[in-house]
Design a protein around this motif. Structure first.
Motif, mmCIF file in Angstrom:
data_model
loop_
_atom_site.group_PDB
_atom_site.id
_atom_site.type_symbol
_atom_site.label_atom_id
_atom_site.label_comp_id
_atom_site.label_asym_id
_atom_site.label_seq_id
_atom_site.Cartn_x
_atom_site.Cartn_y
_atom_site.Cartn_z
ATOM 1 N N TRP A 81 0.808 -1.207 0.000
ATOM 2 C CA TRP A 81 0.000 0.000 0.000
ATOM 3 C C TRP A 81 0.850 1.270 0.000
ATOM 4 N N GLU A 82 0.178 2.356 -0.320
ATOM 5 C CA GLU A 82 0.807 3.675 -0.319
ATOM 6 C C GLU A 82 -0.184 4.666 0.270
ATOM 7 N N LEU A 83 0.211 5.307 1.355
ATOM 8 C CA LEU A 83 -0.623 6.315 2.000
ATOM 9 C C LEU A 83 -0.039 7.687 1.702
ATOM 10 N N GLN B 146 8.101 3.647 5.924
ATOM 11 C CA GLN B 146 9.076 4.459 5.200
ATOM 12 C C GLN B 146 8.382 5.706 4.674
ATOM 13 N N ALA B 147 9.098 6.814 4.616
ATOM 14 C CA ALA B 147 8.492 8.081 4.213
ATOM 15 C C ALA B 147 9.310 8.753 3.121
ATOM 16 N N ALA B 148 8.609 9.375 2.181
ATOM 17 C CA ALA B 148 9.214 10.252 1.178
ATOM 18 C C ALA B 148 8.422 11.553 1.198
ATOM 19 N N GLN B 149 9.122 12.705 1.224
ATOM 20 C CA GLN B 149 8.434 13.980 1.330
ATOM 21 C C GLN B 149 8.964 14.946 0.289
ATOM 22 N N SER B 150 8.023 15.604 -0.367
ATOM 23 C CA SER B 150 8.359 16.647 -1.332
ATOM 24 C C SER B 150 7.510 17.863 -1.008
ATOM 25 N N GLY B 151 8.139 18.879 -0.420
ATOM 26 C CA GLY B 151 7.373 20.030 0.028
ATOM 27 C C GLY B 151 6.404 19.619 1.109
ATOM 28 N N SER B 152 5.124 19.883 0.912
ATOM 29 C CA SER B 152 4.114 19.521 1.900
ATOM 30 C C SER B 152 3.540 18.129 1.669
ATOM 31 N N ALA B 153 3.844 17.524 0.526
ATOM 32 C CA ALA B 153 3.278 16.216 0.181
ATOM 33 C C ALA B 153 4.139 15.095 0.755
ATOM 34 N N VAL B 154 3.479 14.155 1.421
ATOM 35 C CA VAL B 154 4.172 13.027 2.052
ATOM 36 C C VAL B 154 3.606 11.722 1.514
ATOM 37 N N THR B 155 4.504 10.790 1.218
ATOM 38 C CA THR B 155 4.106 9.448 0.790
ATOM 39 C C THR B 155 4.690 8.430 1.765
ATOM 40 N N ILE B 156 3.818 7.594 2.340
ATOM 41 C CA ILE B 156 4.226 6.562 3.291
ATOM 42 C C ILE B 156 4.073 5.200 2.631
ATOM 43 N N THR B 157 5.110 4.382 2.697
ATOM 44 C CA THR B 157 5.051 3.003 2.229
ATOM 45 C C THR B 157 5.377 2.077 3.392
ATOM 46 N N PRO B 158 4.929 0.811 3.337
ATOM 47 C CA PRO B 158 5.003 -0.041 4.527
ATOM 48 C C PRO B 158 6.379 -0.610 4.795
ATOM 49 N N ALA B 159 6.573 -1.027 6.037
ATOM 50 C CA ALA B 159 7.706 -1.873 6.378
ATOM 51 C C ALA B 159 7.404 -3.284 5.874
ATOM 52 N N ALA B 160 8.415 -4.128 5.847
ATOM 53 C CA ALA B 160 8.262 -5.457 5.263
ATOM 54 C C ALA B 160 7.184 -6.270 5.966
ATOM 55 N N TRP B 161 7.045 -6.085 7.299
ATOM 56 C CA TRP B 161 6.112 -6.908 8.057
ATOM 57 C C TRP B 161 4.685 -6.372 8.038
ATOM 58 N N SER B 162 4.466 -5.204 7.440
ATOM 59 C CA SER B 162 3.123 -4.633 7.433
ATOM 60 C C SER B 162 2.672 -4.281 6.025
ATOM 61 N N SER B 163 3.149 -5.034 5.037
ATOM 62 C CA SER B 163 2.863 -4.689 3.645
ATOM 63 C C SER B 163 1.432 -4.993 3.246
ATOM 64 N N THR B 164 0.717 -5.801 4.033
ATOM 65 C CA THR B 164 -0.670 -6.138 3.723
ATOM 66 C C THR B 164 -1.570 -5.722 4.878
ATOM 67 N N ILE B 165 -2.668 -5.032 4.555
ATOM 68 C CA ILE B 165 -3.669 -4.668 5.552
ATOM 69 C C ILE B 165 -4.945 -5.427 5.211
ATOM 70 N N ALA B 166 -5.347 -6.344 6.090
ATOM 71 C CA ALA B 166 -6.543 -7.141 5.854
ATOM 72 C C ALA B 166 -7.789 -6.264 5.934
ATOM 73 N N PRO B 167 -8.908 -6.707 5.358
ATOM 74 C CA PRO B 167 -10.155 -5.950 5.504
ATOM 75 C C PRO B 167 -10.496 -5.752 6.979
ATOM 76 N N GLY B 168 -10.697 -4.511 7.367
ATOM 77 C CA GLY B 168 -10.947 -4.211 8.765
ATOM 78 C C GLY B 168 -9.703 -4.176 9.629
ATOM 79 N N GLY B 169 -8.553 -4.547 9.062
ATOM 80 C CA GLY B 169 -7.304 -4.542 9.809
ATOM 81 C C GLY B 169 -6.653 -3.168 9.809
ATOM 82 N N SER B 170 -5.579 -3.042 10.565
ATOM 83 C CA SER B 170 -4.908 -1.751 10.670
ATOM 84 C C SER B 170 -3.418 -1.934 10.828
ATOM 85 N N VAL B 171 -2.670 -0.882 10.547
ATOM 86 C CA VAL B 171 -1.238 -0.823 10.780
ATOM 87 C C VAL B 171 -0.936 0.471 11.530
ATOM 88 N N SER B 172 0.174 0.462 12.269
ATOM 89 C CA SER B 172 0.565 1.635 13.046
ATOM 90 C C SER B 172 1.988 2.023 12.695
#
Length: 768
Positions: A696-698, A715-741
C-alpha cells in the motif's frame, strides 16, 4: 502504572529432578478432582487438576528458610510447595541459562509430579516480545523492535516453545500461559512514548502469532495480561484496552478460540479487595473515588477490575465463557500496618489513607514495594465474586524474585536501572512521591532475600504455623455443614460459625481433600464439579493469627445427573426492559430487578438471540453496533443454583443514523505531541474496504511546512508539503478491517496543524 517480573533465579546450582519427585509426594492437590480426561479441552483448566511446583524456586525458598531460621523460617517452609509460574524471559531461557534450568527440565519435572490420571497444570509465562517493556527499564528485553527481532521471536522463541509443548509426552499437561505481561496495556496508556510507538506493531503481530502457535499446540490455555486496577481501571483506559485486546485476538487465524481469558495483577501488589472502602458517596456531594489515592478510578481493587474487564470484553464480542486469573503472589498487605477497621475521619483523603489496606506510596508504584505480603494461596474457582468469572488465584510472580535493581548494576541481560526501583527517588510518575521500593535489590528475576522475608512476614491470610501473633488457640471446628443447593456441576454450602478467642478471619472449603473455595462468611459455592459424582466436603476455620481449626465432620454430596438442583424455582422474569441513551453504535439498557427465593445472582442479556453480556446489576451498555440498524434485546435472570428465568419481553431498538459522510478506503487516526520546534506523530491506518490492501501507499499533506525527520515501522518520502508513506516489510498487507501503526519525529515552525488529504492507494480516507 505497571506490573513487573522475570523468571527465576538465584545463582544456586540447578537442583536435580529427585527434588521434583520428592515434592510430588508432598504437594496437596489444589483443586477438585473430576472424571474429565486431561486430554479434553475444558472450560477451566485448573478444575480437576494439580499444579506444578517449581523445584528450583522451592529450593530457593528452602535456602531462604535456613538463612532466616526460627519462626520465620518455618513460615517460609510452609509455602515452599506452592505452585508458581515458570518464566521464559528470553530465548536462552528455553534451553536454560545462568538464571536456572530450561523449559524441558520443568516439563519433565511436571510429569514426575503428576499422580495417576489426575491432570497437571503447568503455569508458564511468555515474555520476550521485541522492544519488551517499552515504558520501563528494569526488565527491558534483548530483542530489538525491528524485523529481525520479530523473526527471532517467532522462529527461535515461540515456534520452539510451541513445538516442545506439542510433543506427545507432554500432550496431557494443561499448560496455562500468561501472555506477555505489560505489553498490550502499554499500547493503551503509553503509546505517546517513542519507544512504545516503535514497539507497537511488533507487540501486535508478535502477540497474535504467539496466540495462534500456542493454540495449535493443543494443550495450551492462553490468558492475555491485562495489567491491574490501578493501571487500566479508569473507563478511559478500560474501554480502549479491550479494543486493543479484541484487535489483536481477531487478527489471529483462530480468533477467540486462542484465548481462555485474561490474567490481572501480574507481578503487582494491588489487593484483591479493599474491605473498608467502597465506591460510594462521601461527605457533601463527593465520592470516595475522588480521593487522591484513587484519582477518580472506580476500580478500587482486582475484584472490581476483573468484573469490569469481563463485562466490557463480553460486550465487545469475547465469548461469555472466558475466565479471569488474578496474581495474588504479593498483594496480601498483612502485618502490623494493615488497617483493622474503617476510618472515622471526615476528611476524604485521610479517610481513604487510614482505611486502605494497600500501603504503597501510590497505586502506580510497582518495584519491590515495601510493606507488601503474600496474598491468597493459589485457589481454584474462588467463591464470593461471581461477576468476576474467576478461574483461579495464581502465583504468576514467584515471591522472592526482585522486580529490578535499586541502583545501577552492569549486566548482559538487557536489564537497565529504572529509578522506580530506587527508594530515594521522588518519581514524577507517582505525583512526586517516593517510590516506596526496598533498597538493596538485585537485578530483576534474581533472588531477593529481604523481599521474601517481608512478604512472608506480611502474608495475608497469615501463613499457618509459626505465627508471630502470640495467639495460639485455634478456632473451633465448623459444625452444621449443609448443602443448600446442588446442580450437575456445583454445590452451595452453609455451616454454623466457629468460635475463637480473637475472632474468625475466614473459612476454607475442601472437596475430597483439595482446596476448592475460601469464604469470609459461613457459606460458599463450589463450582467445576462433575455430574452424578459423590464428593466428601469439609470446612476449616482460621483466625487472624493464622491458626487453623480442626476439620468439620465430612459431608457427602452427590451432584445432579443433568443439571437439576434442590432449588428448582427459577427467578421471576425481568420486567421493564428499557433503552436509555441510544447512539449510532451503542444502546444503554436497564430493567427492573427480578425476585427469587434464594436471590438473583446475575442477568444474561441477549441481542438478536445471542448472549452479549452477563452482568450482576440491572443495566448494561451494548456497544460496537451498526448505525441505523434495528436490534432485538431480551434479558433473563439466574440464581446461585443455576436456575434461569424465562426471557423478558423483547425490546426493539434502532441505533441512530450515522450523519457522517460515507468514508473512503480507510480511516486514519492521528495524534501528535509538540515541543518547541519539534514534535512526535503517530498514525493508525485502518482498511475500511472489503479486500486486503497489499504494498500500500498512503499519501497526505502538511499545511504548515512540517518536515518528517525520522520514521519507524514504515518508510516516508516527502516533497514540500506532500508526504508518501510506504510499509515496512512486516506490514505490507492490511486485511479488511485490519490496521497498521507507525510513528515519526518531525519539525515545525510554530504552527502544527494536523495533516489532511489522506488517501490510501489513491482513494480518499477519513480522519478519525
Amino acid at each position: 502504572m505497571r506490573s513487573r517480573s522475570l523468571r527465576p533465579r538465584n545463582g544456586a546450582a540447578v537442583r536435580p529432578l529427585a527434588l521434583a519427585a520428592t515434592l510430588a509426594l508432598t504437594v496437596a492437590p489444589l483443586t477438585v478432582a473430576t472424571t474429565a480426561s486431561a486430554a479434553e479441552r475444558v472450560d477451566n483448566p485448573f478444575v480437576g487438576a494439580d499444579q506444578y511446583v517449581n523445584p528450583y524456586w522451592s529450593g530457593n525458598v528452602t535456602d531462604a528458610a535456613a538463612e532466616a531460621g526460627g519462626e520465620l523460617g518455618q513460615k517460609m517452609l510452609a509455602v515452599a510447595d506452592t505452585p508458581t509460574s515458570v518464566w521464559m524471559d528470553r530465548t536462552s531461557a528455553i534451553e536454560g541459562n545462568v538464571d536456572g534450568p530450561g523449559l524441558r527440565y520443568h516439563l519433565d519435572a511436571a510429569l514426575e509430579q503428576q499422580q495417576g490420571d489426575t491432570p497437571m497444570v503447568f503455569n508458564l509465562v511468555i515474555y520476550n516480545l521485541p522492544g519488551r517493556d517499552c515504558y520501563a527499564l528494569a526488565s527491558n528485553g534483548l530483542l530489538e523492535p525491528n524485523a529481525a527481532g520479530l523473526a527471532e521471536y517467532k522462529d527461535d522463541y515461540i515456534d520452539v516453545i510451541a513445538d516442545m509443548l506439542a510433543e506427545p509426552q507432554y500432550e496431557d499437561l494443561r499448560v496455562v500461559a500468561t501472555i506477555e505481561p505489560d505489553s498490550l496495556p502499554n499500547l493503551v496508556t503509553n503509546i505517546s512514548e517513542p519507544a512504545c510507538q516503535e514497539s507497537a506493531p511488533y507487540y501486535r503481530e508478535g502477540t497474535a502469532y504467539a496466540l495462534d502457535r500456542l493454540y495449535e499446540a493443543g494443550n495450551v490455555y492462553s490468558y492475555i495480561d491485562a495489567a491491574h486496577a490501578g493501571w487500566l481501571g479508569w473507563d478511559s483506559n478500560a474501554g480502549p484496552a479491550v479494543d486493543v485486546f479484541k484487535e489483536v485476538v481477531t487478527s489471529t487465524e483462530h480468533g477467540y478460540d486462542t484465548v481462555a481469558g485474561f490474567v490481572t495483577n501480574t507481578a503487582n501488589s494491588t489487593p484483591l479487595e479493599e474491605p473498608f472502602l467502597a465506591d460510594e458517596p462521601f461527605g457533601s456531594g463527593g465520592q470516595v473515588r475522588q480521593a487522591e489515592w484513587f484519582e477518580w478510578n472506580r476500580d478500587f481493587d482486582e475484584l472490581d477490575w476483573t468484573e469490569h474487564l469481563y463485562s466490557l470484553a463480553v460486550t465487545a464480542g469475547f465469548p461469555s465463557d472466558i475466565g479471569m486469573l488474578i496474581d495474588t503472589s504479593r498483594n496480601g498487605w498483612g502485618g502490623p500496618d494493615r488497617p483493622t477497621t474503617e476510618s472515622t475521619s471526615t476528611d476524604l483523603n485521610t479517610y481513604v489513607d487510614e482505611s486502605r489496606v494497600d500501603r504503597r506510596t501510590h497505586r502506580g508504584a510497582w518495584c519491590n514495594p515495601a510493606g507488601a505480603g503474600l496474598g491468597e494461596r493459589p485457589t481454584v474457582a474462588p467463591a464470593g465474586n461471581p461477576a468476576s468469572h474467576l478461574d483461579a488465584y495464581v502465583w504468576v510472580k514467584p515471591p522472592g524474585e526482585s522486580d529490578g535493581n535499586s541502583e545501577e548494576i552492569p549486566n548482559d541481560q538487557g536489564k537497565s536501572f529504572d529509578r522506580m526501583c530506587d527508594p530515594t527517588f521522588n518519581s514524577p510518575k507517582l505525583a512526586g512521591k517516593l517510590t516506596g521500593a526496598l533498597g538493596g535489590a538485585p537485578l530483576a528475576g534474581q533472588w531477593f532475600q529481604d523481599q521474601f522475608e517481608m512478604l512472608v512476614t506480611n502474608a495475608y491470610p497469615a501463613i499457618d504455623g509459626g505465627s508471630v501473633d502470640p495467639d495460639t488457640e485455634a478456632p473451633t471446628a465448623p459444625s452444621g455443614l449443609t448443602a443448600t443447593a446442588t446442580t450437575s456441576t456445583s454445590v452451595s454450602l452453609s455451616w454454623d460459625a466457629s468460635s475463637d478467642d480473637t475472632g474468625v478471619a475466614g473459612y476454607t472449603v475442601r472437596v475430597d481433600g483439595a482446596t476448592a473455595a475460601t469464604s469470609a462468611t459461613t457459606s460458599a459455592t463450589v463450582t467445576g464439579l462433575a455430574p452424578s459424582t459423590t464428593y466428601a466436603v469439609t470446612v476449616t476455620a482460621r483466625d487472624a493469627a493464622g491458626n487453623v481449626s480442626p476439620t468439620s465432620a465430612p459431608l457427602s454430596v452427590t451432584t445432579d445427573e443433568g443439571g437439576g438442583t434442590e432449588d428448582t424455582e427459577a427467578p421471576s422474569v425481568p420486567a421493564g426492559l428499557t433503552a436509555g441513551a441510544v447512539t449510532t453504535s451503542s444502546v444503554a439498557l436497564s430493567w427492573d430487578a427480578s425476585s427469587d427465593d434464594t436471590g438473583v445472582t446475575g442477568y444474561q442479556v441477549r441481542r438478536d438471540g445471542e448472549l452479549v453480556a452477563d452482568v450482576p446489576g440491572t443495566s448494561v451498555t451494548d456497544s460496537g453496533l451498526d448505525a441505523g440498524t434495528a436490534y432485538s434485546y431480551s434479558v433473563a435472570a439466574y440464581d446461585a443454583a443455576g436456575n434461569v428465568s424465562a426471557a423478558s419481553d423483547a425490546l426493539s431498538v434502532t441505533t441512530d443514523e450515522d450523519d457522517v459522510e460515507p468514508g473512503g478506503a480507510c480511516t486514519v487516526a492521528y495524534t501528535a505531541n509538540s515541543w518547541n520546534t519539534g514534535f512526535t506523530g503517530s498514525f493508525v491506518v485502518t482498511n475500511d474496504s472489503d479486500a486486503a490492501v497489499s504494498d500500500w501507499e498512503l499519501t497526505f499533506t502538511f499545511a504548515d511546512g512540517q518536515q518528517i525527520t525520522q520514521i519507524w515501522s514504515a518508510q516516508a518520502a516527502q516533497s514540500g508539503s506532500a508526504v508518501t508513506i510506504t510499509p515496512a516489510a512486516w506490514s505490507s498487507t492490511i486485511a479488511p478491517g485490519g490496521s497498521v501503526s507507525f510513528g515519526f519525529n518531525g519539525s515545525h515552525s510554530g504552527t502544527n496543524t494536523a495533516p489532511d488529504d489522506f488517501a490510501l492507494d489513491g482513494v480518499s480516507c477519513d480522519l478519525a
